[in-house]
Scaffold this active site. Structure first.
Site, mmCIF file in Angstrom:
data_model
loop_
_atom_site.group_PDB
_atom_site.id
_atom_site.type_symbol
_atom_site.label_atom_id
_atom_site.label_comp_id
_atom_site.label_asym_id
_atom_site.label_seq_id
_atom_site.Cartn_x
_atom_site.Cartn_y
_atom_site.Cartn_z
ATOM 1 N N SER A 1 20.653 32.502 44.386
ATOM 2 C CA SER A 1 20.462 31.236 43.673
ATOM 3 C C SER A 1 20.462 31.629 42.071
ATOM 4 O O SER A 1 20.376 32.900 41.636
ATOM 5 C CB SER A 1 18.930 31.090 43.892
ATOM 6 O OG SER A 1 18.406 30.070 42.981
ATOM 7 N N TYR B 1 9.977 32.954 45.886
ATOM 8 C CA TYR B 1 11.403 32.442 45.732
ATOM 9 C C TYR B 1 12.016 33.200 44.601
ATOM 10 O O TYR B 1 13.120 33.859 44.955
ATOM 11 C CB TYR B 1 11.508 31.019 45.521
ATOM 12 C CG TYR B 1 13.000 30.602 45.874
ATOM 13 C CD1 TYR B 1 13.460 30.393 47.104
ATOM 14 C CD2 TYR B 1 13.705 30.292 44.796
ATOM 15 C CE1 TYR B 1 14.827 29.906 47.199
ATOM 16 C CE2 TYR B 1 15.134 29.907 44.723
ATOM 17 C CZ TYR B 1 15.702 29.750 45.989
ATOM 18 O OH TYR B 1 16.902 29.139 46.099
ATOM 19 N N LYS C 1 15.007 36.068 45.149
ATOM 20 C CA LYS C 1 16.228 35.929 44.792
ATOM 21 C C LYS C 1 16.833 36.745 43.926
ATOM 22 O O LYS C 1 18.110 37.303 43.922
ATOM 23 C CB LYS C 1 16.273 34.493 44.336
ATOM 24 C CG LYS C 1 16.287 33.551 45.510
ATOM 25 C CD LYS C 1 17.205 33.640 46.642
ATOM 26 C CE LYS C 1 17.216 32.577 47.733
ATOM 27 N NZ LYS C 1 18.158 32.943 48.872
#
Length: 262
Positions: free
Chosen positions: A137, A150, A154
């Site tokens: 991401s 998250y 990532k």
């Protein structure tokens, strides 16, 4: 014929979104595709659409998937480590419980590590190489406002992909890291007040992300940036970190005012 013509390909998290688009594009290029998803019905539906093989299951134990896919395909040439989860769950992600952190780390990082651990020795042993593609991401390059699990995982996913490329790139293992911003998937729809922020440079269709990934594969590029703007943000972050952090704090304030806590 595309770069993946007649290659054995696994795509995890392929029941919808970016994974579905990657699996569809691979099949269109003539690859033999295993569609993996935790949701067996979604995996079966996509496999039926593209003429692939559905193998449902949890990516945190990819060895079972890889063995089954090897039996179905003969050889796994390409692994798209696409499955990922957000894990925010609540409003204050600093207070995310340890068990949720463990789950996000397992899916977003350790699933990649375990898959590479199973595949890379096979690729080196037979001398034919392989390709490992991580869907990370832009959060892994820039840090995302919102979910701490998250954003942190990532970053780790990008770091692991870089390490793989450095360590095995000269030995026939090609590695790519896909780092989009907002993509029109369920994760974006569930982003609440962050949706506008993630989409401010435009939210892409999953198929556009797949197109960018396959262009990078054709060109031999490690970093896949479906949103071209991310390259500039990434450079700014590296060259003037203090200014970049100040700008991110201002964005955080705007999100806070919209009712989302980081």
């Amino acid at each position: 014929m595309g770069a993946l013509h007649d290659q054995g390909v696994i795509v995890t998290g392929a029941g919808r979104g970016i994974g579905r688009a990657l699996a569809t594009r691979a099949a269109r290029e003539g690859a033999r595709v295993v569609v993996n998803d935790l949701n067996a019905d979604n995996a079966a539906a996509v496999a039926a659409e593209i003429g692939g093989t559905a193998i449902a299951g949890d990516v945190t134990a990819p060895e079972v998937l890889i063995d089954a896919a090897t039996e179905a395909l003969g050889r796994v040439d390409v692994f798209f480590a696409n499955a990922g989860i957000d894990g925010a769950g609540g409003h204050d992600s600093l207070q995310t419980p340890d068990d949720v952190w463990d789950r996000v780390v397992n899916v977003n990082v350790m699933a990649h590590v375990r898959a590479a651990r199973a595949l890379v020795p096979r690729w080196l042993e037979d001398g034919r190489g392989g390709r490992f593609v991580v869907t990370a991401s832009a959060a892994g390059l820039l840090t995302m406002i919102g979910s701490a699990p998250y954003s942190v995982t990532k970053h780790a996913a990008v770091g692991f992909a870089e390490w793989l490329s450095v360590t095995y790139g000269a030995r026939g293992i090609d590695v790519h890291a896909i780092c989009p911003q907002g993509v029109k998937t369920q994760m974006l729809e569930d982003a609440g007040p962050l949706q506008a922020l993630l989409s401010r440079d435009s939210a892409l269709e999953p198929e556009q992300v797949a197109d960018a990934a396959f262009a990078a594969i054709e060109e031999g590029r490690f970093l896949v940036l479906p949103h071209a703007e991310v390259a500039g943000y990434y450079a700014a972050r590296a060259t003037d970190t203090e200014r970049w952090l100040a700008g991110m704090r201002r964005l955080q304030q705007k999100v806070d005012e919209a009712g989302a806590l980081g």
